[in-house]
Scaffold this active site. Structure first.
Site, PDB file in Angstrom:
ATOM      1  N   GLN A  30       2.249  10.465   2.177  1.00 25.19           N
ATOM      2  CA  GLN A  30       3.912   9.542   1.802  1.00 25.19           C
ATOM      3  C   GLN A  30       4.598  10.345   0.922  1.00 25.19           C
ATOM      4  O   GLN A  30       6.045   9.926   0.582  1.00 25.19           O
ATOM      5  CB  GLN A  30       4.014   8.098   1.542  1.00 25.19           C
ATOM      6  CG  GLN A  30       3.344   7.616   2.780  1.00 25.19           C
ATOM      7  CD  GLN A  30       3.367   5.859   2.460  1.00 25.19           C
ATOM      8  OE1 GLN A  30       2.191   5.537   2.162  1.00 25.19           O
ATOM      9  NE2 GLN A  30       4.809   5.089   3.321  1.00 25.19           N
ATOM     10  N   HIS A  52      -1.999   6.755   7.698  1.00 28.47           N
ATOM     11  CA  HIS A  52      -1.321   7.826   7.086  1.00 28.47           C
ATOM     12  C   HIS A  52      -1.659   8.926   6.700  1.00 28.47           C
ATOM     13  O   HIS A  52      -1.134  10.363   7.154  1.00 28.47           O
ATOM     14  CB  HIS A  52      -0.825   7.478   5.766  1.00 28.47           C
ATOM     15  CG  HIS A  52       0.384   6.539   5.855  1.00 28.47           C
ATOM     16  ND1 HIS A  52       1.824   7.262   6.407  1.00 28.47           N
ATOM     17  CD2 HIS A  52       1.189   4.671   5.719  1.00 28.47           C
ATOM     18  CE1 HIS A  52       2.783   5.973   5.801  1.00 28.47           C
ATOM     19  NE2 HIS A  52       2.367   4.585   5.883  1.00 28.47           N
ATOM     20  N   CYS A  76       7.252  -0.263   6.123  1.00 28.07           N
ATOM     21  CA  CYS A  76       6.431   1.191   5.647  1.00 28.07           C
ATOM     22  C   CYS A  76       7.418   1.830   4.746  1.00 28.07           C
ATOM     23  O   CYS A  76       8.441   1.906   4.878  1.00 28.07           O
ATOM     24  CB  CYS A  76       5.889   1.935   6.205  1.00 28.07           C
ATOM     25  SG  CYS A  76       5.845   2.917   6.167  1.00 28.07           S
ATOM     26  N   LEU A  77       6.979   1.784   3.705  1.00 22.99           N
ATOM     27  CA  LEU A  77       7.898   2.051   2.518  1.00 22.99           C
ATOM     28  C   LEU A  77       8.365   3.687   3.591  1.00 22.99           C
ATOM     29  O   LEU A  77       9.943   3.838   3.384  1.00 22.99           O
ATOM     30  CB  LEU A  77       7.370   3.081   1.302  1.00 22.99           C
ATOM     31  CG  LEU A  77       7.450   2.103   0.800  1.00 22.99           C
ATOM     32  CD1 LEU A  77       6.297   2.342  -1.134  1.00 22.99           C
ATOM     33  CD2 LEU A  77       8.399   1.056   0.171  1.00 22.99           C
ATOM     34  N   GLY A  90       1.202  -1.255  -0.040  1.00 23.69           N
ATOM     35  CA  GLY A  90       0.404   0.411   0.190  1.00 23.69           C
ATOM     36  C   GLY A  90       1.075   1.168   0.145  1.00 23.69           C
ATOM     37  O   GLY A  90       1.936   1.294   0.723  1.00 23.69           O
ATOM     38  N   HIS A 112      -3.626   0.663   7.931  1.00 22.98           N
ATOM     39  CA  HIS A 112      -1.905   1.022   7.847  1.00 22.98           C
ATOM     40  C   HIS A 112      -1.711   2.346   7.342  1.00 22.98           C
ATOM     41  O   HIS A 112      -1.579   3.969   7.574  1.00 22.98           O
ATOM     42  CB  HIS A 112      -1.148   0.182   7.722  1.00 22.98           C
ATOM     43  CG  HIS A 112       0.250   0.498   8.115  1.00 22.98           C
ATOM     44  ND1 HIS A 112       1.575   0.758   8.540  1.00 22.98           N
ATOM     45  CD2 HIS A 112       0.749   1.613   6.899  1.00 22.98           C
ATOM     46  CE1 HIS A 112       2.183   0.661   7.700  1.00 22.98           C
ATOM     47  NE2 HIS A 112       1.763   1.520   6.985  1.00 22.98           N
ATOM     48  N   GLU A 113      -2.609   2.320   6.362  1.00 23.65           N
ATOM     49  CA  GLU A 113      -2.879   3.802   5.114  1.00 23.65           C
ATOM     50  C   GLU A 113      -3.662   4.811   5.430  1.00 23.65           C
ATOM     51  O   GLU A 113      -2.950   5.754   5.283  1.00 23.65           O
ATOM     52  CB  GLU A 113      -2.747   2.986   3.762  1.00 23.65           C
ATOM     53  CG  GLU A 113      -2.234   1.353   2.536  1.00 23.65           C
ATOM     54  CD  GLU A 113      -0.725   2.426   2.844  1.00 23.65           C
ATOM     55  OE1 GLU A 113      -0.687   3.754   3.178  1.00 23.65           O
ATOM     56  OE2 GLU A 113      -0.265   1.282   3.330  1.00 23.65           O
TER      57      GLU A 113
HETATM   58 NI    NI Z   1       2.909   3.125   5.711  1.00 25.65          NI
END
Ligand code: NI
Length: 168
Positions: free
Chosen positions: A52, A143, A97-98, A47, A139-140
């Site tokens: 981000q 953000h 996470c990225l 995701g 999680h997304e």
């Molecule tokens: Ni993330």
């Protein structure tokens, strides 16, 4: 299409809350194409959320269908203005996470959720999600509120794990 730069900790912009999308236009859809390109360029990301890459609007992309975990899922999803309307159960699970390239962590999430959103043209969507897909969605969505999984680990001492390699 363009691969966008991903913000990583400790970039303070990751804490900024996102605003709802109001214009479902070609510019939005071009951005979503770039966001998808960026997700696919990343190492095994299920995701990605618009903040981000420094765009503070409620847009995310989710796809857990390529993971090894054999769980029900809805395939590739673009979710604009997503909101969770129902939570059920909870379980602990490992997340990455990225924007947090060097760590994974154990986080408690709801096991089942109902989620409403809009597609890139403004049409309404609704999904019942469970397991890993529900976890990834939560999680997304975090953000969009300026939260990272490291803000949710029970203990930074015992529930954060340094990555050796970001695994696909
Ligand atoms: Ni993330």
């Amino acid at each position: 299409m363009t691969v966008l730069e991903i913000l990583t900790i400790p970039d303070e912009r990751l804490k900024q809350p996102s605003a709802p999308v109001e214009s479902f236009d070609d510019e939005l859809r071009a951005f979503i194409a770039d966001l998808e390109e960026t997700r696919r360029a990343g190492p095994g990301a299920v995701g990605i959320a618009a903040p981000q890459v420094g765009r503070f609007q409620c847009i995310l992309i989710l796809d857990v269908s390529k993971t090894k975990k054999p769980v029900p899922n809805h395939g590739h999803l673009v979710l604009v203005n997503p909101e969770i309307s129902h939570w059920e159960g909870y379980e602990i699970g490992r997340e990455g996470c990225l924007s947090v390239p060097d760590y994974t962590g154990n986080v408690i999430r709801a096991t089942r959720i109902r989620l409403k959103a809009q597609d890139p043209f403004g049409n309404p969507l609704e999904y019942a999600m469970e397991g890993f897909e529900a976890r990834a969605a939560q999680h997304e969505l975090d953000h969009l509120d300026g939260l990272l999984f490291i803000d949710r680990v029970v203990s930074r001492r015992t529930d954060l794990f340094r990555r050796k390699v970001y695994q696909k």
